[in-house]
Scaffold this motif. Structure first.
Motif, PDB file in Angstrom:
ATOM      1  N   PHE A   1       9.465  18.025  -5.347  1.00  0.00           N
ATOM      2  CA  PHE A   1       8.327  17.253  -5.829  1.00  0.00           C
ATOM      3  C   PHE A   1       8.762  15.899  -6.374  1.00  0.00           C
TER       4      PHE A   1
ATOM      5  N   GLY B   1       6.074  21.073  -9.527  1.00  0.00           N
ATOM      6  CA  GLY B   1       7.494  21.370  -9.363  1.00  0.00           C
ATOM      7  C   GLY B   1       8.049  22.171 -10.529  1.00  0.00           C
TER       8      GLY B   1
ATOM      9  N   HIS C   1       9.889  25.668 -10.430  1.00  0.00           N
ATOM     10  CA  HIS C   1      11.209  25.795 -11.053  1.00  0.00           C
ATOM     11  C   HIS C   1      11.218  26.933 -12.075  1.00  0.00           C
TER      12      HIS C   1
ATOM     13  N   ASN D   1      15.655  22.908   0.475  1.00  0.00           N
ATOM     14  CA  ASN D   1      14.940  21.706   0.044  1.00  0.00           C
ATOM     15  C   ASN D   1      14.764  20.686   1.165  1.00  0.00           C
TER      16      ASN D   1
ATOM     17  N   LEU E   1      11.961  21.815  -8.231  1.00  0.00           N
ATOM     18  CA  LEU E   1      11.417  20.617  -8.859  1.00  0.00           C
ATOM     19  C   LEU E   1      11.873  19.367  -8.101  1.00  0.00           C
TER      20      LEU E   1
END
Length: 171
Positions: free
Chosen positions: A38, A16, A20, A148, A35
């Motif tokens: 994850f 992640g 990021h 996401n 991030l």
């Protein structure tokens, strides 16, 4: 908590972190926070409180180190800790039902939205915002929430397949 679970969490967070880090900053230096995906997968696979705290602290420190937002270090740590604690409670509550891809996506979306709002609110008080709050919510938080939501389902499925094929037991 077992060492292999800690290592698994840190490996997920390292992946992640890379995602990021390579994400460019856009509106006001803010960037999509991959991030979080994850972090959510780690919380879904290891539902212990210790893992939620480890994930929140490490996730916050890692994103604080890579933030492109001026003065975003403390808001990053706060938002990851709060998000992990809220998702821990939600996962414990929802674990009574079957965790399927809809629930995973819902948790990913809720967690991302909470994270974004906590980050913006704390950043507004600590260092100020480079653009109006509404513009940042519309331009960053909502699109990141949508991305996401889908990304959490995708990565969760990939990690579950990898765990099954490797024979690793995460508990």
């Amino acid at each position: 908590m077992k060492l292999k679970n800690n290592i698994f969490t840190t490996l997920l967070l390292a992946i992640g972190l890379i995602m990021h880090q390579i994400t460019p900053g856009i509106l006001g230096g803010m960037k999509f926070d991959f991030l979080l995906i994850f972090m959510f997968v780690s919380l879904l696979l290891n539902t212990k409180f210790e893992n939620a705290m480890l994930t929140g602290i490490l996730g916050g420190l890692l994103s604080a180190m890579t933030t492109s937002f001026p003065g975003g270090q403390i808001p990053n740590i706060l938002d990851k800790l709060i998000t992990c604690l809220v998702l821990f409670v939600l996962i414990k509550y929802l674990s009574k039902i079957n965790i399927n891809f809809l629930v995973v996506g819902l948790l990913g979306g809720i967690g991302t939205f909470i994270s974004g709002m906590v980050f913006l609110t704390s950043a507004a008080f600590i260092s100020g915002l480079p653009a109006p709050m509404s513009a940042l919510v519309i331009g960053i938080v909502i699109p990141t929430t949508l991305v996401n939501t889908i990304g959490t389902v995708f990565i969760y499925r990939l990690v579950k397949i990898a765990i099954k094929r490797s024979g690793i037991l995460i508990s």
